[in-house]
Design a protein around this motif. Structure first.
Motif, PDB file in Angstrom:
ATOM      1  N   ASN A  37       0.157  -8.971   0.840  1.00  0.00           N
ATOM      2  CA  ASN A  37      -0.762  -7.782   0.185  1.00  0.00           C
ATOM      3  C   ASN A  37      -0.422  -6.472   0.597  1.00  0.00           C
ATOM      4  O   ASN A  37       0.517  -6.389   1.688  1.00  0.00           O
ATOM      5  N   LYS A  38      -1.090  -5.526   0.396  1.00  0.00           N
ATOM      6  CA  LYS A  38      -0.614  -4.161   0.746  1.00  0.00           C
ATOM      7  C   LYS A  38      -0.628  -4.206   2.326  1.00  0.00           C
ATOM      8  O   LYS A  38       0.394  -3.308   3.084  1.00  0.00           O
ATOM      9  N   LYS A  39      -1.577  -4.620   2.951  1.00  0.00           N
ATOM     10  CA  LYS A  39      -1.522  -4.639   4.295  1.00  0.00           C
ATOM     11  C   LYS A  39      -0.327  -4.934   5.041  1.00  0.00           C
ATOM     12  O   LYS A  39       0.163  -4.811   5.901  1.00  0.00           O
ATOM     13  N   PHE A 181       3.087 -10.335  -5.474  1.00  0.00           N
ATOM     14  CA  PHE A 181       2.818  -8.836  -5.040  1.00  0.00           C
ATOM     15  C   PHE A 181       4.072  -8.007  -5.345  1.00  0.00           C
ATOM     16  O   PHE A 181       4.261  -6.901  -5.800  1.00  0.00           O
TER      17      PHE A 181
ATOM     18  N   PRO B 291      -7.312  -6.761   1.501  1.00  0.00           N
ATOM     19  CA  PRO B 291      -6.088  -5.999   2.577  1.00  0.00           C
ATOM     20  C   PRO B 291      -5.245  -5.093   1.302  1.00  0.00           C
ATOM     21  O   PRO B 291      -4.510  -4.383   1.970  1.00  0.00           O
ATOM     22  N   ASN B 292      -5.376  -5.042  -0.002  1.00  0.00           N
ATOM     23  CA  ASN B 292      -4.295  -4.592  -0.704  1.00  0.00           C
ATOM     24  C   ASN B 292      -4.897  -3.085  -0.542  1.00  0.00           C
ATOM     25  O   ASN B 292      -3.939  -2.212  -0.976  1.00  0.00           O
ATOM     26  N   ALA B 293      -6.111  -2.848  -0.149  1.00  0.00           N
ATOM     27  CA  ALA B 293      -6.566  -1.255  -0.079  1.00  0.00           C
ATOM     28  C   ALA B 293      -5.943  -0.727  -1.309  1.00  0.00           C
ATOM     29  O   ALA B 293      -5.518   0.335  -1.157  1.00  0.00           O
ATOM     30  N   LYS B 312      -5.793  -3.512  -8.309  1.00  0.00           N
ATOM     31  CA  LYS B 312      -5.089  -5.012  -8.726  1.00  0.00           C
ATOM     32  C   LYS B 312      -6.147  -5.846  -9.389  1.00  0.00           C
ATOM     33  O   LYS B 312      -5.856  -6.459 -10.164  1.00  0.00           O
TER      34      LYS B 312
END
Lengths: 318, 326
Positions: A37-39, A181, B291-293, B312
């Motif tokens: 994920n982005k984090k 992702f 957590p993708n924020a 997303k």
């Protein structure tokens, strides 16, 4: 019971069932980091050396995610899995890269996996297992179970039957084509457009090996055999409408592999081919534009076969 | 009776282009506007202008949007078709130059090559990682030399002696240029060198391995630059054709696509030219749900939340859900 952490990155996407089953059968608890994920990406880019490719950066992020959740991390030093086939040097130095970029790490299993000269799997497996148990019988059994689950996993991938038409082959390293992702959910987007994404894993390894023999050059890199085999097989059988190659920016191996695949496809077939290079950017606009244009192109071509012009008027009257 | 027309909108990174095309596929009006980082304002202003000048004589019966801001434009005006810029450019070119085999398109941030065979797109490519071969690069260098970008091409044509400038990277090109200028080379030679560097970079990067066949059409904002056109002709050893409406080909393609779409749907989704009076606000926030924020953007139409995107998972597409920020 020891907790083993498997970062969900790089060759995890190829060997997940093998590694998971092996450690579980040895009596360890396996913790896998969540999907990218982005984090994870942000953490990875913050800690990793800046000139690494994006999959390696993401791997750092997965390690950070697991750092405080496990007491052992499994980060093997992978040199090669088949004889005379090598892997990107970043894999060989991965344990060091992680160790010197991230502080306060738990214990690390960094056993060398090197079958480039001869199959050392027995010895390697004993070394890896020694972090958990020394019981020969347990290890032997765990090894068998792991192999079995890996074989089954590979077999299941093949059962995703290739549909009759509108297949799009997605090529690239498994840690890109299976990380949704990093590949910006390309499979979901293709399906939405009425196409069927497939990967080279649906083909039988023996077929890929056979076709790879038809390649005149030396097969030097891991996955190259699969990709060139798949590529020559496709040219022969015309099973797909298009090929999309996903590569990460700065990938040294792809500078050879992607190029070879592209040349073979372009020279010897009419199959549309597109190379997309991915990196850190999270804006999907550029990616989507290319993908949409590629899909449009395929649709026009199919129309052309019915004697239709690019946008719908009849070109020839029959 | 009001003339029936199609509206084509191409919202690009540097320019926003708008065309009106009648049912015979002839261009009635074209506007080439700088986006200036504010596509909503530019679009609204353009609609204003259209209403003021043509409001009484035309009826818009179909709208197509394209360019990197196509979704935003669609939301504001209500489009019948939203298409990527590669397809739009290809459609426009193959309509006005039917036997075209290669399209070179250089815009503000993108450069593309599109290959057509038998009027069908058979291959295309876009620049990958770098803007060195695009309009922004030229803009930047023109500003540095203190030369207006419009006269860049004419100056380049005056050059007699070729000067080689590194074209791989905008930063290297700039330092190379400064170096050459300190050695005393004339400005027109340097500018011409820059044009050739850009073309070299384009052919090595975007055009790598592509089978470029004549007729070649050159379009996009950079096609205004005669120096680049000449550099292409020199490198490709064939004539490069610049269509009259080279700078609005994307918008024209969108209008053509809208015309085709309307044959199927019959009725347009266009909100009308009075959209120019609607107040649009954009508010963004970072979603903290996972957590993708994701950076979510909400568009407010006259104070009412009308659409949201950027997430997303799609949870914010439901506009009944309150945004965490007002």
């Amino acid at each position: 019971m020891s907790k083993i952490g498997l970062p969900r990155g790089l060759l995890y996407y190829e060997f997940a069932p093998l590694w998971t089953t092996f450690f579980e059968a040895l009596g360890a608890e396996v913790v896998v980091s969540p999907k990218t994920n982005k984090k994870i990406l942000d953490d990875g880019t913050r800690y990793c050396v800046d000139d690494a490719c994006i999959p390696v950066k993401v791997f750092h992020g997965h390690v950070l995610n697991l750092k405080n959740k496990v007491d052992t991390l499994f980060i093997p030093r992978i040199m090669g899995i088949h004889q005379k086939e090598y892997i990107c040097p970043k894999f060989c130095g991965l344990p060091e890269m992680i160790k010197y970029s991230i502080n306060d790490l738990p214990k690390m299993i960094n056993t060398k996996i090197d079958y480039t000269k001869k199959d050392q799997s027995k010895r390697t497996m004993n070394q890896i297992a020694s972090y958990i148990t020394t019981n020969k019988k347990t290890i032997q059994k765990a090894y068998q179970m792991a192999n079995q689950s890996y074989t089954e996993y590979k077999k299941n991938q093949k059962e995703l039957l290739i549909s009759n038409n509108h297949n799009i082959m997605i090529m690239g390293h498994p840690y890109i084509i299976y990380d949704d992702f990093l590949n910006m959910s390309i499979k979901k987007k293709l399906k939405k457009a009425g196409l069927y994404p497939v990967t080279y894993d649906i083909f039988d390894e023996s077929i890929l090996n056979k076709y790879a023999l038809g390649y005149h050059g030396k097969i030097f890199w891991l996955f190259f055999r699969k990709m060139i085999g798949a590529c020559l097989y496709l040219i022969d059988h015309k099973l797909v409408d298009g090929v999309i190659y996903l590569s990460s920016f700065g990938c040294g191996i792809d500078s050879v592999v992607a190029e070879t695949v592209e040349r073979n496809i372009r020279r010897n077939s009419q199959i549309p081919f597109m190379l997309i290079t991915i990196d850190e950017h999270s804006g999907e606009a550029g990616f989507n534009t290319r993908l949409e244009a590629f899909i449009d192109m395929l649709k026009w071509r199919n129309k052309d076969e019915n004697y239709l012009s690019p946008y719908g008027d009849y070109v020839y009257s029959r | 009776m009001k003339e029936k027309v199609f509206l084509g909108i191409d919202v690009g990174s540097v320019s926003t282009n708008i065309v009106l095309m009648n049912e015979e596929q002839a261009l009635i009006e074209k506007m080439y506007l700088r986006t200036m980082g504010n596509p909503i304002k530019v679009l609204k202003d353009a609609l204003h202008t259209l209403r003021d000048y043509h409001g009484d004589e035309i009826e818009i019966i179909g709208v197509g949007t394209t360019g990197s801001g196509r979704d935003l434009a669609n939301f504001i005006v209500g489009a019948d078709i939203v298409k990527n810029e590669i397809t739009s450019h290809a459609i426009a070119s193959s309509t006005y130059v039917p036997d075209v085999k290669t399209i070179i398109e250089i815009g503000g941030q993108d450069s593309k090559i599109i290959l057509l065979r038998n009027q069908i797109v058979c291959d295309f490519a876009m620049n990958t990682v770098c803007a060195a071969g695009t309009g922004s690069f030229l803009d930047r260098q023109a500003a540095r030399l203190g030369v207006p970008i419009e006269s860049f091409g004419d100056i380049a044509l005056k050059s007699k002696t070729p000067v080689r400038i590194a074209g791989r990277c905008a930063v290297f090109a700039e330092s190379d240029m400064i170096h050459k200028q300190q050695l005393g080379y004339s400005q027109e030679d340097i500018i011409n060198g820059l044009c050739e560097a850009l073309v070299r970079n384009y052919l090595n990067n975007v055009g790598k391995g592509k089978d470029i066949q004549a007729p070649v059409v050159f379009q996009g904002g950079v096609a205004a630059n005669k120096g680049i056109k000449r550099a292409f002709e020199k490198a490709l050893k064939c004539e490069v054709y610049v269509p009259i409406h080279y700078n609005v080909m994307g918008a024209l393609g969108a209008a053509l696509l809208a015309q085709k779409e309307l044959k199927k749907t019959k009725k347009t989704k266009f909100y009308g030219l009075n959209t120019a009076d609607v107040d649009f606000q954009v508010k963004g926030f970072e979603c903290s749900h996972c957590p993708n924020a994701c950076e979510v953007v909400g568009i407010y139409k006259d104070g009412q939340l009308a659409a949201r995107w950027g997430d997303k998972c799609g949870r914010w597409s439901n506009i009944d859900l309150d945004s965490p920020v007002a």
